[in-house]
Design a protein around this motif. Structure first.
Motif, short mmCIF file in Angstrom:
data_model
loop_
_atom_site.label_atom_id
_atom_site.label_comp_id
_atom_site.label_asym_id
_atom_site.label_seq_id
_atom_site.Cartn_x
_atom_site.Cartn_y
_atom_site.Cartn_z
N LEU A 166 0.83 -1.21 0.00
CA LEU A 166 0.00 0.00 0.00
C LEU A 166 0.86 1.26 0.00
O LEU A 166 2.03 1.22 0.40
CB LEU A 166 -0.91 0.01 1.24
N VAL A 167 0.27 2.36 -0.41
CA VAL A 167 0.97 3.64 -0.35
C VAL A 167 0.96 4.21 1.07
O VAL A 167 1.72 5.11 1.37
CB VAL A 167 0.35 4.68 -1.33
N HIS A 168 0.12 3.65 1.94
CA HIS A 168 -0.04 4.16 3.29
C HIS A 168 1.08 3.66 4.22
O HIS A 168 1.63 2.58 4.02
CB HIS A 168 -1.38 3.71 3.87
N SER A 186 -10.61 2.64 -4.78
CA SER A 186 -9.60 2.44 -3.73
C SER A 186 -8.31 1.81 -4.24
O SER A 186 -7.23 2.32 -4.01
CB SER A 186 -10.18 1.58 -2.61
N TRP A 187 -8.44 0.67 -4.91
CA TRP A 187 -7.26 -0.09 -5.32
C TRP A 187 -6.32 0.74 -6.19
O TRP A 187 -5.12 0.78 -5.95
CB TRP A 187 -7.71 -1.35 -6.07
N ALA A 188 -6.86 1.39 -7.19
CA ALA A 188 -6.03 2.11 -8.17
C ALA A 188 -5.18 3.21 -7.53
O ALA A 188 -4.06 3.46 -7.97
CB ALA A 188 -6.91 2.70 -9.27
N SER A 189 -5.69 3.84 -6.47
CA SER A 189 -4.95 4.95 -5.87
C SER A 189 -4.20 4.58 -4.59
O SER A 189 -3.31 5.32 -4.17
CB SER A 189 -5.90 6.11 -5.57
N GLU A 190 -4.54 3.45 -3.96
CA GLU A 190 -3.94 3.12 -2.67
C GLU A 190 -2.94 1.97 -2.71
O GLU A 190 -2.21 1.76 -1.75
CB GLU A 190 -5.05 2.81 -1.65
N VAL A 191 -2.91 1.23 -3.81
CA VAL A 191 -1.99 0.09 -3.93
C VAL A 191 -0.78 0.53 -4.76
O VAL A 191 -0.92 0.98 -5.90
CB VAL A 191 -2.69 -1.13 -4.56
N PHE A 230 -8.37 0.90 4.54
CA PHE A 230 -8.33 0.20 3.26
C PHE A 230 -8.64 -1.28 3.46
O PHE A 230 -9.46 -1.86 2.75
CB PHE A 230 -6.95 0.36 2.59
N LEU A 231 -7.98 -1.91 4.42
CA LEU A 231 -8.17 -3.34 4.66
C LEU A 231 -9.61 -3.64 5.10
O LEU A 231 -10.22 -4.61 4.62
CB LEU A 231 -7.17 -3.85 5.70
#
Length: 100
Positions: free
Chosen positions: A12-14, A83-88, A24-25
């Motif tokens: 993740l980017v986090h 979510s996936w496209a911007s956070e992974v 996210f999870l």
């Protein structure tokens, strides 16, 4: 067709342990596990330093039709876009069937 085990490991980017990571999870579990055809949905955390992917989602499907329906389901495609496209940051997907 035998049961399909769909897995995706990812980073993740986090920041590790952050509220964003937890959100996210939790969001992924809520959305993805509720899609019809998804069985045995699990979220796992990587404990080995051999991979930069900190997490894995895994789920099973009874057959190819169930997997295709999941992949095209509006809740799945919305989750990926929202979510996936911007956070992974990085991922690897595997779709596996047991070898007899």
């Amino acid at each position: 067709m035998p049961v399909i085990r769909h897995t995706v490991s990812f980073a993740l980017v986090h920041a590790e342990g952050s509220a964003e990571e937890a959100a996210f999870l939790a969001g992924a579990r809520s959305v993805l596990a509720s899609i019809p055809g998804v069985e045995d949905f699990t979220v796992s955390r990587q404990v080995s330093p051999k991979s930069s992917h900190r997490f894995q989602f895994a789920m099973s499907f009874a057959d190819d039709a169930a997997y295709r329906a999941y992949d095209q389901h509006p809740d799945h495609t919305a989750f990926v876009a929202r979510s996936w496209a911007s956070e992974v940051a990085d991922f690897q997907e595997l779709d596996l069937v047991r070898v007899p």
